[in-house]
Design an enzyme around this catalytic site. Structure first.
Site, mmCIF file in Angstrom:
data_model
loop_
_atom_site.group_PDB
_atom_site.id
_atom_site.type_symbol
_atom_site.label_atom_id
_atom_site.label_comp_id
_atom_site.label_asym_id
_atom_site.label_seq_id
_atom_site.Cartn_x
_atom_site.Cartn_y
_atom_site.Cartn_z
ATOM 1 C CB ALA A 162 -0.914 -0.002 1.220
ATOM 2 C CB ALA B 218 7.744 26.300 -1.396
ATOM 3 C CE1 TYR C 177 5.250 6.926 -3.412
ATOM 4 C CE2 TYR C 177 7.169 7.411 -4.778
ATOM 5 C CZ TYR C 177 6.136 6.558 -4.407
ATOM 6 O OH TYR C 177 6.004 5.344 -5.037
#
Ligand code: NAD
Length: 545
Positions: free
Chosen positions: A386, A395, A450
């Site tokens: 998952a 930013a 990520y």
């Protein structure tokens, strides 16, 4: 399953496409042939070369990988291939021997390789026959201890590299660089650069990988590591590894099993698998050559195992669930409650179990434990698949986006793993396969959250692997997908998506099944010697290379 959206690849197979790509020097990806029950193996013979003192046991392992040994045309007096100087190996000062074995060919010899004993000078190579297109070439370079000896690797491969079939395999077998011997370390590390470079230049859908055997401290460790490498060699020497190239995989003398229980199911079952991928060989057929299965193979390498796959409702996770089921596992398909319908449909098809659950729930580990205990009393394979993206440049990135990605992709993986290990839910001999990403290796614009989460997975795997093996008898590895054709990558803007697809040695995106096959190999009992590895499934992506 996303069928290939790679229109460019299909275009390059047409007459105007061939003309234009040649004229303009554009990439011409070779459609990859994946595993299918009607065509489970590579086509053609396997050539084994020995560049120095041979690795004890490696020849025997290769002979057990489902390949019938035979005395090949290359063993004596054969002519060199076109363009290669006769006796090139000898000319270059190298020492190499060649032996050919082939898939399913009638045995005409014992399979024993006529290699010299360790330490003795090997005779010069004889080049193999002209007409053979080798499905694979394996070079045993484990005995190389000095940089000068690397010449034998050149001498071995130089005359035959053009004879590797389209979509074929080159595997160099080395050993781990020895921190106490800087000459050996230099020579063995050199193999890594060699393999990565050959992977980039060889083309034609061929892959090149380095198998590093780790002898460990015990005497006879090298032979043991070679024995433990059987499942890895089976994987690398099959269509299942079509999108794995430029990788170094280390195998130590971990717990492993023999051919009977680490073999891949071949040719039978899997009624849901599409026929025709072999016959047509076109991009569409290759793209749909997944392991869509309706049945669990009772004789597969994962028979009797219980597996849990997180994020199993779609994309890569669904393909992992299908592939583990194909290989015999009972699969618990976990996904968020909103995806329950898809997860239940898949589990129903696979004879598995659906588990609607948000993996970040505080009681996720307990609920997994309850589901597993009710089913089979314990878990054997845990696949952390998952994952989500919530891209923004730093930013513009809110704390919420940061937290959500880190929690799903990384923190939940640690929480669930810790509990399942400590509570003994994950049984001895268990396998954990986590999902990293090349973004966690190379970084990516707009993906600080990520990439941090995926790099964190790599740190988690490397740190936990030795301890999990010692304390729990469990291996911990990760797959690191590159550009894989899923809903996640379909959402990427066109230009970036197209760049992602082409910027790898195979000039195309991978399919979920490529990640799934890699996961299934790591999940096998026979892969006990593979631990703490991050295996990129990226077609040798240029990113982070
Ligand atoms: P996907 O979006 O198609 O599938 C992810 C699945 O995870 C979905 O079914 C989703 O419902 C599930 N999920 C999300 N949050 C969850 C939660 N909190 N609890 C339980 N399930 C949850 O993605 P994919 O492309 O199949 O990617 C699968 C994995 O591979 C991810 O970890 C991803 O980061 C990684 N990956 C993918 C690619 C790629 O090119 N597709 C590349 C590198 C890494």
């Amino acid at each position: 399953m996303v069928s290939t959206a790679d229109r460019y690849l299909r275009f390059t197979r047409t007459a105007p496409g061939r003309f234009l790509t040649r004229r303009l020097g554009l990439p011409r990806p070779e459609p990859l042939r994946r595993w299918s029950p009607v065509h489970p193996e590579l086509d053609g013979p396997l050539l084994r070369l020995t560049a120095a003192a041979p690795c004890p046991g490696l020849a025997a392992v290769l002979a057990r990988t489902g390949l019938e040994p035979r005395t090949g045309p290359g063993t004596a007096g054969a002519a060199p291939p076109p363009g290669a100087p006769a006796g090139a190996a000898a000319e270059a000062g190298g020492t190499a021997r060649v032996t050919a074995v082939s898939h399913g060919a009638p045995a005409s010899g014992t399979g024993a390789e006529a290699t010299p004993p360790p330490g003795s000078a090997a005779p010069a190579a004889t080049a193999p026959a002209v007409s053979v297109a080798y499905a694979a070439v394996v070079v045993d370079a484990t005995g190389i201890r000095e940089p000068e000896e690397l010449r034998a690797v050149h001498a071995a491969l130089h005359p035959v590299v053009r004879t590797v079939a389209t979509g074929g395999r080159v595997i160099v077998a080395g050993t781990v660089p020895d921190p106490d011997d800087h000459h050996q370390a230099a020579a063995q590390q050199a193999l890594d650069g060699f393999v990565r470079s050959l992977g980039k230049e060889i083309g034609g859908g061929r892959t090149v990988n380095l198998l590093r055997l780790d002898p460990g401290p015990a005497p006879g460790g090298l032979a043991e590591a070679a024995g433990a490498a059987e499942s890895t060699l089976r994987f690398l020497l099959s269509p299942k590894s079509a999108y794995v190239s430029g990788q170094t995989v280390t195998v130590g003398p971990g717990r492993h099993t023999t051919a009977t229980d680490s073999g891949s199911p071949t040719g039978t079952g899997n009624p849901g698998s599409p026929a025709g991928a072999r016959a047509t060989g076109d991009a569409d057929a290759a793209a749909t050559a997944t392991v869509s299965t309706a049945t669990v193979s009772p004789s597969g390498p994962l028979a009797g195992r219980t597996a849990l796959v997180t994020g199993a409702a779609g994309g890569i996770g669904a393909s992992v669930a299908e592939t583990l089921a194909r290989d015999g596992a009972h699969v618990i398909c976990l996904d968020v409650p909103a995806a329950e319908a898809q997860a239940s449909a898949l589990a129903g098809r696979l004879g598995g179990t659906a588990l609607p659950l948000d993996i970040t729930a505080p009681d996720a580990a307990e609920r997994i434990a309850a589901a597993v205990t009710a089913r089979s009393g314990g878990l054997d394979i845990l696949v952390h698949n998952a994952g989500i993206t919530r891209d923004r440049r730093l930013a513009n990135m809110s704390a919420g986006r940061w937290d959500q990605v880190l929690d799903i992709n990384l923190s939940s993986v640690l929480r669930v793993t810790d509990r399942l290990l400590e509570d003994g839910v994950l049984r001895r001999g268990g396998r954990i396969v986590a999902t990293a990403s090349i973004a966690g290796i190379a970084g990516n614009t707009g993906q600080t959250n990520y990439a941090a989460s995926k790099a964190g997975i790599i740190g988690f795997v490397r740190a936990l692997a030795p301890r999990a093996a010692a304390e729990y008898g469990v291996t911990v590895n990760a797959v690191a997908p590159g550009f894989i054709e899923t809903a996640m990558t379909a959402a990427v803007p066109f230009a970036i998506r197209e760049a992602g697809r082409r910027m790898n040695s195979l000039a195309q995106g991978g399919l979920p099944v490529d990640v799934a096959e890699t996961t299934a190999w790591l999940a096998q009992d026979g892969s006990g010697g593979v631990n703490g590895q991050i295996v990129r499934v990226c077609g040798q992506s240029l990113l982070g290379a």
